[in-house]
Design a protein around this motif. Structure first.
Motif, PDB file in Angstrom:
ATOM      1  N   PHE A   1       0.835  -1.205   0.000  1.00  0.00           N
ATOM      2  CA  PHE A   1       0.000   0.000   0.000  1.00  0.00           C
ATOM      3  C   PHE A   1       0.871   1.256   0.000  1.00  0.00           C
ATOM      4  CE2 PHE A   1      -3.057  -2.840   2.630  1.00  0.00           C
ATOM      5  CZ  PHE A   1      -3.424  -3.527   1.480  1.00  0.00           C
ATOM      6  N   SER A   2       1.988   1.219   0.722  1.00  0.00           N
ATOM      7  CA  SER A   2       2.883   2.380   0.740  1.00  0.00           C
ATOM      8  C   SER A   2       3.470   2.622  -0.645  1.00  0.00           C
ATOM      9  CB  SER A   2       4.026   2.166   1.732  1.00  0.00           C
ATOM     10  OG  SER A   2       3.524   1.952   3.007  1.00  0.00           O
ATOM     11  N   THR A   3       3.815   1.528  -1.312  1.00  0.00           N
ATOM     12  CA  THR A   3       4.387   1.653  -2.657  1.00  0.00           C
ATOM     13  C   THR A   3       3.381   2.303  -3.599  1.00  0.00           C
ATOM     14  OG1 THR A   3       5.749  -0.298  -2.298  1.00  0.00           O
ATOM     15  CG2 THR A   3       5.339   0.341  -4.592  1.00  0.00           C
ATOM     16  N   LEU A   4       2.136   1.837  -3.554  1.00  0.00           N
ATOM     17  CA  LEU A   4       1.116   2.416  -4.438  1.00  0.00           C
ATOM     18  C   LEU A   4       0.895   3.894  -4.085  1.00  0.00           C
ATOM     19  CD1 LEU A   4      -1.429  -0.562  -4.577  1.00  0.00           C
ATOM     20  CD2 LEU A   4       0.164   0.170  -6.363  1.00  0.00           C
ATOM     21  N   ALA A   5       0.861   4.191  -2.794  1.00  0.00           N
ATOM     22  CA  ALA A   5       0.652   5.588  -2.379  1.00  0.00           C
ATOM     23  C   ALA A   5       1.807   6.466  -2.847  1.00  0.00           C
ATOM     24  CB  ALA A   5       0.516   5.662  -0.862  1.00  0.00           C
ATOM     25  N   SER A   6       3.017   5.904  -2.822  1.00  0.00           N
ATOM     26  CA  SER A   6       4.198   6.718  -3.163  1.00  0.00           C
ATOM     27  C   SER A   6       4.193   7.146  -4.628  1.00  0.00           C
ATOM     28  CB  SER A   6       5.484   5.945  -2.858  1.00  0.00           C
ATOM     29  OG  SER A   6       5.647   4.887  -3.793  1.00  0.00           O
ATOM     30  N   VAL A   7       3.454   6.429  -5.462  1.00  0.00           N
ATOM     31  CA  VAL A   7       3.374   6.839  -6.877  1.00  0.00           C
ATOM     32  C   VAL A   7       1.979   7.400  -7.192  1.00  0.00           C
ATOM     33  CG1 VAL A   7       5.207   5.348  -7.727  1.00  0.00           C
ATOM     34  CG2 VAL A   7       2.878   4.440  -7.580  1.00  0.00           C
ATOM     35  N   GLY A   8       1.254   7.770  -6.139  1.00  0.00           N
ATOM     36  CA  GLY A   8      -0.023   8.461  -6.323  1.00  0.00           C
ATOM     37  C   GLY A   8      -1.148   7.596  -6.844  1.00  0.00           C
ATOM     38  N   VAL A   9      -1.107   6.316  -6.544  1.00  0.00           N
ATOM     39  CA  VAL A   9      -2.169   5.417  -7.021  1.00  0.00           C
ATOM     40  C   VAL A   9      -3.216   5.223  -5.918  1.00  0.00           C
ATOM     41  CG1 VAL A   9      -2.694   3.053  -7.746  1.00  0.00           C
ATOM     42  CG2 VAL A   9      -0.658   4.209  -8.630  1.00  0.00           C
ATOM     43  N   ASN A  10      -4.454   5.514  -6.247  1.00  0.00           N
ATOM     44  CA  ASN A  10      -5.545   5.323  -5.294  1.00  0.00           C
ATOM     45  C   ASN A  10      -6.070   3.887  -5.387  1.00  0.00           C
ATOM     46  OD1 ASN A  10      -7.369   6.350  -3.315  1.00  0.00           O
ATOM     47  ND2 ASN A  10      -8.963   6.275  -4.880  1.00  0.00           N
ATOM     48  N   ILE A  11      -6.300   3.276  -4.231  1.00  0.00           N
ATOM     49  CA  ILE A  11      -6.805   1.896  -4.210  1.00  0.00           C
ATOM     50  C   ILE A  11      -8.322   1.937  -4.084  1.00  0.00           C
ATOM     51  CG2 ILE A  11      -6.768  -0.289  -2.951  1.00  0.00           C
ATOM     52  CD1 ILE A  11      -3.986   0.582  -1.874  1.00  0.00           C
ATOM     53  N   GLU A  12      -9.016   1.261  -5.002  1.00  0.00           N
ATOM     54  CA  GLU A  12     -10.480   1.285  -4.985  1.00  0.00           C
ATOM     55  C   GLU A  12     -11.076   0.107  -4.210  1.00  0.00           C
ATOM     56  OE1 GLU A  12     -11.992   1.865  -8.928  1.00  0.00           O
ATOM     57  OE2 GLU A  12     -10.659   3.561  -9.300  1.00  0.00           O
ATOM     58  N   MET A  13     -10.413  -1.029  -4.239  1.00  0.00           N
ATOM     59  CA  MET A  13     -10.865  -2.192  -3.474  1.00  0.00           C
ATOM     60  C   MET A  13      -9.625  -2.972  -3.047  1.00  0.00           C
ATOM     61  SD  MET A  13     -13.821  -3.641  -6.063  1.00  0.00           S
ATOM     62  CE  MET A  13     -14.830  -4.693  -5.060  1.00  0.00           C
ATOM     63  N   ILE A  14      -9.734  -3.681  -1.927  1.00  0.00           N
ATOM     64  CA  ILE A  14      -8.632  -4.536  -1.466  1.00  0.00           C
ATOM     65  C   ILE A  14      -9.207  -5.880  -1.042  1.00  0.00           C
ATOM     66  CG2 ILE A  14      -6.820  -4.873   0.276  1.00  0.00           C
ATOM     67  CD1 ILE A  14      -6.821  -1.826   0.702  1.00  0.00           C
ATOM     68  N   VAL A  15      -8.536  -6.953  -1.394  1.00  0.00           N
ATOM     69  CA  VAL A  15      -8.882  -8.253  -0.823  1.00  0.00           C
ATOM     70  C   VAL A  15      -7.572  -8.986  -0.560  1.00  0.00           C
ATOM     71  CG1 VAL A  15      -9.138  -9.488  -3.019  1.00  0.00           C
ATOM     72  CG2 VAL A  15     -10.413 -10.259  -1.024  1.00  0.00           C
ATOM     73  N   SER A  16      -7.534  -9.726   0.541  1.00  0.00           N
ATOM     74  CA  SER A  16      -6.287 -10.440   0.830  1.00  0.00           C
ATOM     75  C   SER A  16      -6.591 -11.799   1.433  1.00  0.00           C
ATOM     76  CB  SER A  16      -5.417  -9.625   1.802  1.00  0.00           C
ATOM     77  OG  SER A  16      -6.027  -9.584   3.066  1.00  0.00           O
TER      78      SER A  16
ATOM     79  N   ILE B   1      -2.401 -10.668  -2.105  1.00  0.00           N
ATOM     80  CA  ILE B   1      -3.077  -9.401  -1.758  1.00  0.00           C
ATOM     81  C   ILE B   1      -3.355  -8.719  -3.084  1.00  0.00           C
ATOM     82  CG2 ILE B   1      -2.926  -7.224  -0.503  1.00  0.00           C
ATOM     83  CD1 ILE B   1      -0.522  -8.544   1.014  1.00  0.00           C
ATOM     84  N   THR B   2      -4.619  -8.378  -3.301  1.00  0.00           N
ATOM     85  CA  THR B   2      -5.013  -7.792  -4.582  1.00  0.00           C
ATOM     86  C   THR B   2      -5.682  -6.442  -4.349  1.00  0.00           C
ATOM     87  OG1 THR B   2      -5.329  -9.963  -5.570  1.00  0.00           O
ATOM     88  CG2 THR B   2      -6.458  -8.133  -6.633  1.00  0.00           C
ATOM     89  N   CYS B   3      -5.267  -5.479  -5.154  1.00  0.00           N
ATOM     90  CA  CYS B   3      -5.880  -4.148  -5.101  1.00  0.00           C
ATOM     91  C   CYS B   3      -6.478  -3.833  -6.467  1.00  0.00           C
ATOM     92  CB  CYS B   3      -4.834  -3.080  -4.791  1.00  0.00           C
ATOM     93  SG  CYS B   3      -4.073  -3.273  -3.178  1.00  0.00           S
ATOM     94  N   VAL B   4      -7.659  -3.269  -6.467  1.00  0.00           N
ATOM     95  CA  VAL B   4      -8.250  -2.768  -7.707  1.00  0.00           C
ATOM     96  C   VAL B   4      -7.879  -1.295  -7.820  1.00  0.00           C
ATOM     97  CG1 VAL B   4     -10.399  -2.270  -8.930  1.00  0.00           C
ATOM     98  CG2 VAL B   4     -10.151  -4.416  -7.674  1.00  0.00           C
ATOM     99  N   VAL B   5      -7.323  -0.949  -8.984  1.00  0.00           N
ATOM    100  CA  VAL B   5      -6.925   0.448  -9.225  1.00  0.00           C
ATOM    101  C   VAL B   5      -7.497   0.887 -10.567  1.00  0.00           C
ATOM    102  CG1 VAL B   5      -4.783   0.141  -7.916  1.00  0.00           C
ATOM    103  CG2 VAL B   5      -4.748  -0.157 -10.402  1.00  0.00           C
TER     104      VAL B   5
END
Lengths: 318, 167
Positions: free
Chosen positions: B126-141, B146-150
């Motif tokens: 999640f930190s990695t995605l945040a660091s490049v400005g990617v918003n996470i729409e859904m998470i399941v793990s 661990i899968t994120c919908v973007v």
């Protein structure tokens, strides 16, 4: 959980439909819900916003919330004392996207004033007050009545006609990009004068759109939804706006495409499977770096709907 | 079309539990909006989808507020037209406020072993995605991924950042 004292379910609308700037609009099967959870002493209001706009101070602050303001304005126009209330706004219609979200608040506020005051105003008076508050009729009239409507407003009085509903196999795809267009900015983008040829073009298209709708000649909508008065100017206000309509106009099943309201939502009338038109619209927004989502809607024939508990339940709470 | 990128792993530290990083652009997201919080609504929707043999993944129900909630899930894009018909009818039946659809999404995943026992993995993802400005729409793990919908507009940036972070 207790049922709310009053619950009002109000549809989204697509106004400025094609050539019908400030006059044609249709109600759609996407709804905001406004619940009065309790009555409060006069002058005391609270708003709980759930969903779209829950972080917007203009909505969460009762003094600036459009439903509360419309309620107070209607009470003032009718000379009735406004009862204080606690309002719950369940918003799913995207804000500032051209789908009539603010009109749902105007319609709900005026209807609340009518219900809580026991005024029993006729339909024409409700629509007159709603239009007076909104400033133009092409959202609030279909929002309250349902269906597709044509309406004319002379700043004092209103005349309107409701058209037959869309057939069930006709879908309204609304592609909603994640950018906002403020109505006042969209108004500023319009020219003060238009070429005579453009005015004549729109007269013919608007007349054709109404005639086609009234007689169910849906294949004529592609011409009826063409416009030269507002879409060419407003399509420049959001990424992809100048190309997006041409991308879908000729796809299978697409009967017509237009900017919804002041934009940036694009509505396409589609007969049959809507997936190709919808995904093409959203892919175009992605190409321009804008995220988006879409709704596949039907015309809402019935318009605004409400339920109300018995008068014995209407006791003020402090 | 699913694209899976295998990332080489080290033998020590947190990296050894992640075997690969992948991206899948074959799903569409559906959200039933303003669903009344009463028994039977989820059964209505997912029974209808099952009758039409439409598979669903990543079902997420939001916290209920004011007696209403949202239910989101993914379907294969190739079944979207069928899912639109089914979901719209269910939304009417259960008196939901509406249904939204999104084809411009991608799933990015990190896959490995015993992920639930390594809390630094989701934190790093999640930190990695945040660091490049990617918003996470859904998470399941779960323990294996661990899968994120973007958003599709963020997908290439997201997968590049994850490949770099977990390589």
């Amino acid at each position: 959980m207790n049922a709310p004292l009053v619950s009002i379910r109000v549809p989204a609308t697509s106004a400025n439909l094609g050539a019908g700037f400030d006059s044609l609009g249709m109600a759609l099967s996407l709804y905001n819900v406004f619940n009065v959870t309790k009555l409060q002493p006069n002058g005391l209001f609270s708003c709980d916003v759930i969903g779209e706009g829950f972080r917007e101070r203009d909505l969460t602050n009762a003094r600036s919330n459009m439903a509360v303001r419309s309620y107070l304005r209607a009470c003032e126009i009718w000379g009735v004392a406004p009862r204080g209330l606690a309002l719950e706004c369940h918003n799913v219609i995207p804000l500032c996207r051209g789908l009539g979200s603010s009109s749902t608040a105007v319609v709900a506020g005026v209807l609340l004033a009518n219900l809580l005051s026991g005024r029993h105003a006729p339909e024409s008076e409700l629509l007159r007050v709603m239009t007076m508050i909104e400033g133009h009729p092409d959202n609030v009239v279909p929002c309250y009545l349902g269906g597709m409507t044509v309406s004319c407003w002379n700043e004092v009085d209103l005349r309107y006609v409701k058209f037959p509903p869309l057939p069930e196999d006709l879908n309204v795809v609304a592609a909603v990009p994640d950018v906002r267009v403020r109505t006042r900015d969209a108004r500023k983008s319009l020219p003060h004068e238009v070429p005579f040829g453009d005015a004549v073009f729109n007269l013919g298209r608007a007349a054709l759109l109404c005639a086609a709708w009234a007689t169910g000649q849906w294949d004529l909508l592609s011409w009826g939804m063409e416009d030269r008065l507002h879409q060419p100017y407003r399509s420049r206000l959001f990424p992809g706006g100048e190309v997006i309509m041409d991308r879908v106009r000729t796809l299978p099943g697409c009967l017509g495409v237009a900017i919804s309201g002041s934009g940036p939502t694009i509505v396409a009338l589609v007969r049959g499977a809507p997936g190709l038109v919808a995904s093409t619209l959203c892919r175009t927004f992605s190409e321009y770096g804008v995220t988006s989502r879409f709704f596949v809607l039907q015309g809402c024939a019935g318009g605004c709907r409400f339920s109300m508990r018995s008068p014995g339940d209407f006791q003020e709470e402090n | 079309m699913k694209e899976v990128v295998i990332v080489e792993t080290n033998a020590t530290g947190t990296k050894n539990v992640v075997d690969d990083v992948g991206i899948d652009r074959a799903a569409a997201r559906i959200v039933l909006l303003g669903v009344p919080d009463v028994p039977g609504v989820a059964a209505n929707v997912f029974s209808a989808l099952a009758e039409h043999r439409i598979g669903v993944e990543m079902i997420v129900q939001n916290n209920m507020r004011g007696g209403m909630t949202d239910i989101g899930f993914l379907v294969k894009k190739e079944r979207l037209d069928d899912a639109i018909v089914v979901c719209r009818k269910s939304a009417t039946d259960i008196e939901a406020q509406g249904v939204s659809f999104n084809t411009e999404v991608a799933r990015v995943s990190v896959c490995g072993k015993n992920l639930t026992e390594n809390p630094e993995i989701p934190a790093k993802m999640f930190s990695t995605l945040a660091s490049v400005g990617v918003n996470i729409e859904m998470i399941v793990s779960n323990t294996l991924d661990i899968t994120c919908v973007v958003s599709e507009t963020d997908a290439d940036r997201a997968i590049r950042a994850l490949q770099e972070a977990f390589s």
